[in-house]
Motif scaffolding. Structure first.
Motif, short mmCIF file in Angstrom:
data_model
loop_
_atom_site.label_atom_id
_atom_site.label_comp_id
_atom_site.label_asym_id
_atom_site.label_seq_id
_atom_site.Cartn_x
_atom_site.Cartn_y
_atom_site.Cartn_z
N VAL A 1 1.22 -1.27 0.48
CA VAL A 1 0.31 0.05 0.34
C VAL A 1 1.08 1.88 0.19
N ALA A 2 0.25 2.38 -1.04
CA ALA A 2 1.59 3.10 -0.89
C ALA A 2 0.68 4.61 -0.49
N VAL A 3 1.41 5.16 0.29
CA VAL A 3 0.42 6.86 1.44
C VAL A 3 1.29 7.51 1.24
N ASP A 4 1.21 8.61 0.79
CA ASP A 4 1.83 9.61 0.44
C ASP A 4 3.67 9.46 0.23
N SER A 5 3.89 9.11 -0.59
CA SER A 5 5.03 9.03 -0.87
C SER A 5 5.46 7.43 -0.43
N ARG A 6 4.90 7.11 0.48
CA ARG A 6 5.94 6.25 1.29
C ARG A 6 5.18 4.19 1.34
N THR A 7 5.86 3.64 1.07
CA THR A 7 5.08 1.98 0.63
C THR A 7 4.81 1.54 2.07
N TYR B 1 17.43 1.47 0.77
CA TYR B 1 18.55 1.19 1.05
C TYR B 1 19.17 2.34 1.87
N VAL B 2 20.47 2.51 2.81
CA VAL B 2 21.04 2.73 3.05
C VAL B 2 22.21 2.42 3.28
N ALA B 3 23.04 3.25 3.00
CA ALA B 3 24.50 3.13 3.29
C ALA B 3 24.84 2.88 3.95
N LYS B 4 26.27 1.84 4.98
CA LYS B 4 26.31 1.23 5.82
C LYS B 4 27.25 1.93 6.27
N PRO B 5 28.32 2.37 7.23
CA PRO B 5 29.29 3.42 7.22
C PRO B 5 30.99 2.04 7.08
N PHE B 6 31.43 2.34 6.51
CA PHE B 6 33.06 2.08 6.90
C PHE B 6 34.06 3.05 8.16
N GLN B 7 34.81 2.52 8.63
CA GLN B 7 35.44 3.13 10.11
C GLN B 7 36.93 3.64 9.01
N ASP C 1 24.90 11.82 -5.00
CA ASP C 1 24.47 12.88 -4.28
C ASP C 1 24.91 13.67 -3.60
N GLU C 2 24.59 14.76 -2.22
CA GLU C 2 25.67 16.01 -1.87
C GLU C 2 25.86 15.02 -0.52
N LEU D 1 30.56 10.84 7.67
CA LEU D 1 30.07 11.69 6.40
C LEU D 1 28.55 10.58 6.17
N LEU D 2 27.89 11.70 5.78
CA LEU D 2 26.23 11.32 5.94
C LEU D 2 25.79 11.83 4.36
N GLY D 3 24.64 11.27 4.16
CA GLY D 3 24.27 11.45 2.46
C GLY D 3 22.83 12.64 2.97
N LYS D 4 22.00 12.38 2.01
CA LYS D 4 20.88 13.19 2.11
C LYS D 4 19.26 12.36 2.58
N LEU D 5 18.77 13.13 3.01
CA LEU D 5 17.48 12.30 3.34
C LEU D 5 16.20 11.47 2.96
N ASN D 6 16.60 10.55 2.98
CA ASN D 6 15.63 9.21 1.63
C ASN D 6 14.13 10.07 2.00
N ALA D 7 12.97 9.13 1.74
CA ALA D 7 11.81 9.21 1.17
C ALA D 7 11.66 8.74 3.16
N GLN D 8 12.08 7.80 4.31
CA GLN D 8 11.90 8.04 5.21
C GLN D 8 12.47 8.26 5.97
N GLN D 9 12.82 9.34 5.95
CA GLN D 9 13.32 10.62 6.53
C GLN D 9 14.66 9.66 7.56
#
Length: 236
Positions: free
Chosen positions: A19-25, A37-43, A63-64, A77-85
């Motif tokens: 079910v899709a609600v407000d662009s979130r699934t 998917y979000v990247a997991k950091p390496f150290q 991305d920036e 070092l982080l990326g931008k927020l995705n649809a799930q914040q």
């Protein structure tokens, strides 16, 4: 008949609809969200390595980047927020710093070695080294203390001279990344029988703010082009 009915009910329970609600699934049966998917950091351990990773674009990120200076010893070092914040976490940089126990008394030999190997050379460090490097067991009994500063009797050749150890002293321990200037702050130096000496922090840990600023300034200089092109944003 009963078996077929049970299988039908189980099939309904196992069926999962999207079910899709407000662009979130979401998966409607258990309200589990389908996330990106979000990247997991390496150290890594150096700011130099972080700069090299960003400039190389090794993983071909489009991305920036956001650099978060968390503390004097940690940068993310982080990326931008995705649809799930949520956001990609590419790299965690943690400084390797020597271990020195402030507020603990060391014998003079150990303290001498630690001051030379774990502190940046400056005038007050050399005064302390002079005091503890020549002090002898019997001379500790001749320590004069006015509550603020101490004087100790040291041997210089065949002579004995009294050296005043001022308090507070300005010292610069290695407490942040080696690429940046180590912040200088105030300490109280005390001695007691043994002979033993200790260094106590006396600046309310305000040095941390200066260390964070030094890290931020270093990254701004090294990543000047990336910042101008809005590829990198630094938060400190």
């Amino acid at each position: 008949m009963l078996k077929e009915a049970i299988e039908y009910v189980v099939g309904l329970k196992n069926r999962k609809e999207i079910v899709a609600v407000d662009s979130r699934t979401w998966i409607d049966t258990d309200l589990e969200e389908v996330t990106d998917y979000v990247a997991k950091p390496f150290q890594i351990s150096t700011l130099t390595g972080l700069v090299a990773y960003i400039k190389s674009n090794y993983d071909k990120q489009q991305d920036e980047f956001m650099i978060q200076v968390v503390s004097p010893t940690k940068v993310k070092l982080l990326g931008k927020l995705n649809a799930q914040q949520d956001r990609d976490r590419y790299v965690v940089v943690e400084a390797i710093i020597p271990e020195f126990s402030f507020d603990s008394f060391y014998d003079t030999e150990s303290l001498n070695i630690k001051l030379q190997s774990m502190f940046v050379e400056n005038v007050d460090r050399d005064i302390i080294l002079q005091a503890i490097g020549n002090i002898s067991e019997e001379s500790v009994k001749n320590v004069g203390d006015d509550g603020t500063s101490q004087s100790v009797e040291i041997r210089q050749g065949i002579k004995k001279n009294e050296v005043l150890v001022p308090n507070p002293v300005n010292l610069a321990p290695y407490r942040t990344f080696v690429e940046v200037e180590q912040p200088e702050s105030q300490f109280v130096f005390r001695m007691k029988d043994g002979p033993r000496g200790a260094i106590f922090e006396a600046d309310g840990r305000t040095w941390r703010n200066q260390a964070i600023l030094n890290i931020s300034n270093y990254l701004k200089k090294e990543l000047e082009n990336e910042i101008e092109n809005n590829k990198v944003h630094i938060i400190a």
